[in-house]
Write a protein that holds these residues in place. Sequence first.
Motif, short mmCIF file in Angstrom:
data_model
loop_
_atom_site.label_atom_id
_atom_site.label_comp_id
_atom_site.label_asym_id
_atom_site.label_seq_id
_atom_site.Cartn_x
_atom_site.Cartn_y
_atom_site.Cartn_z
N THR A 288 0.81 -1.22 0.00
CA THR A 288 0.00 0.00 0.00
C THR A 288 0.85 1.27 0.00
O THR A 288 0.34 2.35 -0.33
N GLU A 289 2.12 1.16 0.38
CA GLU A 289 2.98 2.34 0.30
C GLU A 289 3.24 2.75 -1.15
O GLU A 289 3.52 3.91 -1.43
N TYR A 290 3.14 1.79 -2.05
CA TYR A 290 3.42 2.05 -3.46
C TYR A 290 2.14 2.11 -4.30
O TYR A 290 2.11 2.75 -5.35
N ILE A 291 1.10 1.44 -3.82
CA ILE A 291 -0.21 1.48 -4.49
C ILE A 291 -1.24 1.83 -3.41
O ILE A 291 -1.94 0.95 -2.89
N PRO A 292 -1.35 3.09 -3.03
CA PRO A 292 -2.20 3.46 -1.89
C PRO A 292 -3.68 3.19 -2.10
O PRO A 292 -4.43 3.06 -1.12
N ASP A 293 -4.14 3.10 -3.36
CA ASP A 293 -5.56 2.83 -3.60
C ASP A 293 -5.85 1.34 -3.72
O ASP A 293 -6.97 0.96 -4.06
N PHE A 294 -4.89 0.48 -3.44
CA PHE A 294 -5.12 -0.96 -3.35
C PHE A 294 -5.82 -1.24 -2.03
O PHE A 294 -5.30 -0.95 -0.96
N LYS A 295 -7.04 -1.80 -2.12
CA LYS A 295 -7.83 -2.11 -0.93
C LYS A 295 -8.55 -3.43 -1.15
O LYS A 295 -8.84 -3.82 -2.27
N MET A 296 -8.86 -4.12 -0.03
CA MET A 296 -9.67 -5.32 -0.07
C MET A 296 -10.63 -5.28 1.11
O MET A 296 -10.49 -4.43 2.01
N THR A 297 -11.61 -6.17 1.13
CA THR A 297 -12.59 -6.19 2.23
C THR A 297 -11.99 -6.81 3.49
O THR A 297 -12.61 -6.78 4.55
N ASP A 298 -10.83 -7.39 3.36
CA ASP A 298 -10.14 -8.09 4.44
C ASP A 298 -8.96 -7.22 4.89
O ASP A 298 -8.05 -6.93 4.11
N GLU A 299 -8.96 -6.80 6.14
CA GLU A 299 -7.94 -5.86 6.63
C GLU A 299 -6.52 -6.42 6.55
O GLU A 299 -5.55 -5.68 6.59
#
Length: 717
Positions: A146-157
């Motif tokens: 996420t430091e390099y792709i900050p908009d990468f998200k999933m429903t699992d923390e």
Amino acid sequence: MNRSNKRKDRWKKGSAAAMAAVLLALPIAEGRGAARGAEAPASAAAEKADPAAAARSEAPNAARVKAQAMVDALIQNYGVTGAQYAIRDKGKIVLSGGTTLDDNGGKREIGKTSMFGVGSVSKMYVTAAAMMLADDGKIEIDRPLTEYIPDFKMTDERYKEITPRMLMNHSAGLYGSHYKNSMLLGDNDSQNYDSLLANLSVQRLKSDPGEYSVYANDGFQLLELLVERVSGMDYSEFLRQRVGDPLKLNFTRTPMDEFDRGALEPIRLPGMPKALPPENANILGTGGVYSNAEELTLFGDVLTGEHPELLSEQSVEAMLQPEYRKGVWVPETKNAFGYGLGWDSVDLDPFGEYGIRAATKGGDTIMYHSALISLPDDDISIAFLTSGGSSLYNTAAATDVLLEYLKQSGKIANVLPAPTYKKPVKTDMPADMKKYAGLYGTVGETRRISLNDGETKMPAMMSGMIPEQTYVYTGSGEFTSEDGRTVLAFDEQTNGHTYLRVRSDIEMEGIGGTRMAFYEAQKLDDNRLEKGAAAAWSKRDGKTYYALDEKINSLFYISPSILTKKIAFEKEGGYANGTKIVDKDHAVNAAEIPVMNGRDTFDLTFTRQGGVEYLQADGRTYVSEDGIGPLYAGRSSVVTIPASGSVRWFKIPAAAAGKTLTSDFPEGAGFAVYDKTGAPVEISAASGSKTAVLPEGGLVVFGGKAGDALKVKLERK
């Protein structure tokens, strides 16, 4: 065509630092059918002065015979229509050749410049690209992604724990792959890649990041995105500037590059008189690179440390470490799989028996298949590329050819004989072994395993390469097959799961063999269903659901099983297609299997609209067979593609069977026809035909852009 502006905007959001540029797209300098062969020493005097060079000069004679025998076997027995190979030793090509079939099935020598899709060997390029960024100090592979792709998200923390290393060693815990609209005929639409983050944003992880390695294509798509974000340039451009130009690669490209598509090795299907349009694997980091055997071995030099100006020796060694041993794994040391960073295996069997370290990567698209084996301590690489076949076949063939070369060049004394096998001797099974009987699941299916009187019967495994047979208890917790080649055992692993373990020496006629060790299935606990859920799933049992959103020019229509899901309900256990049923409309992945059979998992979610049931799975929308109506059997009709999907499916009624369908459709539209067994009869995007005879009990699917109108005429001739 270029990638969309939307995609360009996305990678501009990352670091503005651009990489040093060294490569521009180079024109194809040589035509197909160009001369090739071993590069000989400059003179006989040079050979006398350098006995090793003389040995290398003579070695290709025996190795060439072996290589051509492998090519002939692949063409004769394994569906291959073109094969190309090369060995590079100390930076020099010492063997290069192959065979291709023409439109009439005649054999001819292949051009050394002919290009193939290398499939998942592309993962080595994106892994190297990421490691180049690490060499530049622009990323740290153990920092959060996420430091390099900050908009990468999933429903699992837990997604916040994923690192670039975990993407490269397959341990991120991702479900596996989103294949929708990824492999297209003559079309480099990047929508699959463009929707990657959106698809992942609604998924959870199937395991803790780093818990175990299991093949995951989506991880290498994320690596591609990381390279774009951090470098500030398109991935294809990065490869051109950081890899292609320094190595003077004239024939290594991606579908997004401009180059002569006529240089691609033709892809052919039985029954079709002409080659298909070019295959574009538009998931570049996962499987989208084209190359040829000689240039692939040159890239192999980068991966083995011969070009530290491109990839540091530190990064090369990091990629060659046995990453797979960090998590849950089968205990065997001899195996075709053992992940490093990018590599399928960093200790490929049987090279270890000769005291030689070998790393390998195989690759498959729908039509192209590849294998790269590199010996990092000896500066030798072999590439074996085919149109048709399988990367498993290529790896076996490349292994035999490389061993022959090592023998002839004096690096090994002899090639060890193939192992022999005896019929197993049954012994008494301890009573406590019966605890391992019960329900087991793998991706897509469940099965009941019984252990009666020291015997168990297993269906075919590894796509039939391990046949259906009975296994008898032979002691030490193991069951051995009738032919003695395959051994089963049950492992209680550190993650709390019990697995069915398989070890098999697979023999492939004419091309050698391979040792496979893997977990076939995971023991499942019974999942008691409430009455309403059981009734809902019972109604679905045996029904087939058909994908609605795959473009009609997708290669997946050649193998329609990829575009269908037939529901198999295990009522007693409470599972369906290997997923654990949650309620009447939802089931979630249950398999947490390291290595092979845990890849490409999915959940099942059902909805209804207008009385028709739909299924959401693996990023696709499917319609129930109950929602598919009959094709109009009259003379003329029009099929309009709805805004909600790319295709419309129809059943072929008895009144239309035997008639010739003729369709007039806009550019980019088309149809596919299947018989009642699901075998393709006609695929317009592949053949270019606009007519087909409709089979009794079959299906026809029409596709195009939303609003496209396809005119249909039926005539009995």
